[in-house]
Motif scaffolding. Structure first.
Motif, mmCIF file in Angstrom:
data_model
loop_
_atom_site.group_PDB
_atom_site.id
_atom_site.type_symbol
_atom_site.label_atom_id
_atom_site.label_comp_id
_atom_site.label_asym_id
_atom_site.label_seq_id
_atom_site.Cartn_x
_atom_site.Cartn_y
_atom_site.Cartn_z
ATOM 1 N N ALA A 84 -13.647 -1.433 -16.424
ATOM 2 C CA ALA A 84 -13.635 -0.264 -17.303
ATOM 3 C C ALA A 84 -14.844 0.610 -17.018
ATOM 4 O O ALA A 84 -15.885 0.133 -16.546
ATOM 5 N N ASP A 85 -14.711 1.892 -17.314
ATOM 6 C CA ASP A 85 -15.810 2.845 -17.163
ATOM 7 C C ASP A 85 -16.600 2.866 -18.470
ATOM 8 O O ASP A 85 -16.405 3.726 -19.320
ATOM 9 N N VAL A 86 -17.515 1.916 -18.629
ATOM 10 C CA VAL A 86 -18.228 1.747 -19.890
ATOM 11 C C VAL A 86 -19.186 2.904 -20.151
ATOM 12 O O VAL A 86 -19.270 3.419 -21.272
ATOM 13 N N ASP A 87 -19.932 3.338 -19.129
ATOM 14 C CA ASP A 87 -20.918 4.402 -19.331
ATOM 15 C C ASP A 87 -20.337 5.797 -19.115
ATOM 16 O O ASP A 87 -21.066 6.787 -19.120
ATOM 17 N N GLN A 88 -19.018 5.879 -18.929
ATOM 18 C CA GLN A 88 -18.297 7.146 -18.837
ATOM 19 C C GLN A 88 -18.870 8.084 -17.764
ATOM 20 O O GLN A 88 -19.021 9.287 -17.973
ATOM 21 N N VAL A 116 -15.050 -1.101 -27.491
ATOM 22 C CA VAL A 116 -14.824 -0.282 -28.679
ATOM 23 C C VAL A 116 -15.521 1.062 -28.495
ATOM 24 O O VAL A 116 -16.653 1.132 -28.020
ATOM 25 N N LYS A 117 -14.828 2.126 -28.854
ATOM 26 C CA LYS A 117 -15.398 3.466 -28.756
ATOM 27 C C LYS A 117 -16.034 3.799 -30.093
ATOM 28 O O LYS A 117 -15.350 4.089 -31.074
ATOM 29 N N LEU A 118 -17.365 3.736 -30.140
ATOM 30 C CA LEU A 118 -18.091 3.982 -31.377
ATOM 31 C C LEU A 118 -17.991 5.444 -31.789
ATOM 32 O O LEU A 118 -17.870 5.774 -32.963
ATOM 33 N N ASN A 119 -18.067 6.337 -30.814
ATOM 34 C CA ASN A 119 -17.861 7.767 -31.004
ATOM 35 C C ASN A 119 -17.438 8.324 -29.648
ATOM 36 O O ASN A 119 -17.367 7.571 -28.666
ATOM 37 N N PRO A 120 -17.130 9.610 -29.539
ATOM 38 C CA PRO A 120 -16.639 10.121 -28.252
ATOM 39 C C PRO A 120 -17.586 9.900 -27.078
ATOM 40 O O PRO A 120 -17.148 9.872 -25.926
ATOM 41 N N GLU A 121 -18.884 9.738 -27.342
ATOM 42 C CA GLU A 121 -19.857 9.585 -26.258
ATOM 43 C C GLU A 121 -20.270 8.140 -25.998
ATOM 44 O O GLU A 121 -20.922 7.858 -24.991
ATOM 45 N N THR A 122 -19.935 7.221 -26.889
ATOM 46 C CA THR A 122 -20.480 5.863 -26.801
ATOM 47 C C THR A 122 -19.388 4.810 -26.829
ATOM 48 O O THR A 122 -18.617 4.728 -27.789
#
Length: 278
Positions: free
Chosen positions: A62-66, A109-115
């Motif tokens: 997965a692309d964890v750090d986007q 888990v996506k805490l918010n759109p950036e994290t």
């Protein structure tokens, strides 16, 4: 054999108030945290079960750090009793020796759109479910701490907060309550302050107990007599508990873990119906 589940859940946050507390003054309100008005984002959770609970190993990409590049994430158990684990992302790794009863699963888990956070659940001692969380930035795994609860006991609102329904109470008896947390800029979970926590435990009085009107007003509200049934509606989880009997409400204070201050007796000597577990 590995199995991968993906789920997208849209959650709408609403404030929940305890019914039957209308007689309390403004400073006695239950659940007085302010609800968010932000748009709730989709919460993406991917869980991998390696099919090897004994080894407690799992992996996913997965692309964890986007940053547009997928990372290979590996969770491996430290021993056959599933105590402790190692988390690896590329060349980075972190060892958590104090984990107990690791489930052998990974979640994103996506805490918010950036994290996006990596989550590792555990069953803990005495079935104290909990989840370890990690961020990943600049090719470094960053531990952000453990929260009580796992799976559907944790609700991610998509606005940077998470609510656990499995936080163990600290006074009176064994009970659990909701607690909402936000992740700080220092990558630490910070509880959002709440005045009172819902308990709703039905009890029967074993001795006579006089309750006061409010936490600050020591005037008598009403008295419980042996055999009277009531509900301990809420508690600040520090010192004070709110009791309701019919339309009557009153407060009592607790010292240490379970000493009823006005009687200098333990809670199990005062009430029948409380729960005491390890």
């Amino acid at each position: 054999m590995k199995r991968i589940w993906s789920a997208c859940v849209i959650l709408i946050f609403s404030a929940v108030l305890i019914s039957g507390c209308g007689n309390a003054s403004d400073d006695e309100e239950i659940g007085n945290t302010e609800p968010t008005n932000e748009v709730v984002q989709d919460v993406v959770s991917e869980t991998v079960d390696s099919g090897s609970a004994e080894a407690g190993e799992a992996s996913l990409d997965a692309d964890v750090d986007q940053n547009g590049v997928s990372e290979h994430i590996v969770l491996s158990g430290e021993d056959q009793n599933q105590d402790g684990f190692t988390l690896k992302l590329g060349d980075a790794s972190v060892v958590v020796e104090e984990a107990v009863g690791v489930d052998g699963k990974l979640a994103l888990v996506k805490l918010n759109p950036e994290t996006t956070l990596i989550a590792v659940p555990e069953s803990g001692p005495s079935s104290d479910d909990a989840t370890w969380f990690f961020a990943y930035r600049d090719q470094t795994i960053i531990p952000v701490g453990k929260l009580e609860g796992k799976g559907d006991q944790l609700i991610f609102l998509g606005d940077g907060t998470v609510t656990s329904s499995r936080v163990r109470g600290q006074i009176l008896h064994t009970w659990f309550h909701d607690q909402t947390y936000r992740l700080t800029a220092q990558d630490e979970w910070e509880p959002i302050k709440q005045d009172l926590y819902e308990m709703n435990t039905r009890v029967k009085a074993l001795v006579e107990l006089t309750l006061q009107k409010t936490r600050t007003n020591k005037s008598e509200s009403f008295t419980l007599h042996p055999g009277d049934e009531a509900v301990i509606k809420a508690c600040d989880d520090k010192e004070w508990c709110l009791v309701q009997k019919g339309s009557q409400e009153g407060w009592f204070a607790v010292d240490d873990f379970n000493t009823i201050r006005s009687l200098n007796m333990t809670s199990d000597q005062v009430f029948d119906g409380l729960n005491f577990a390890d």
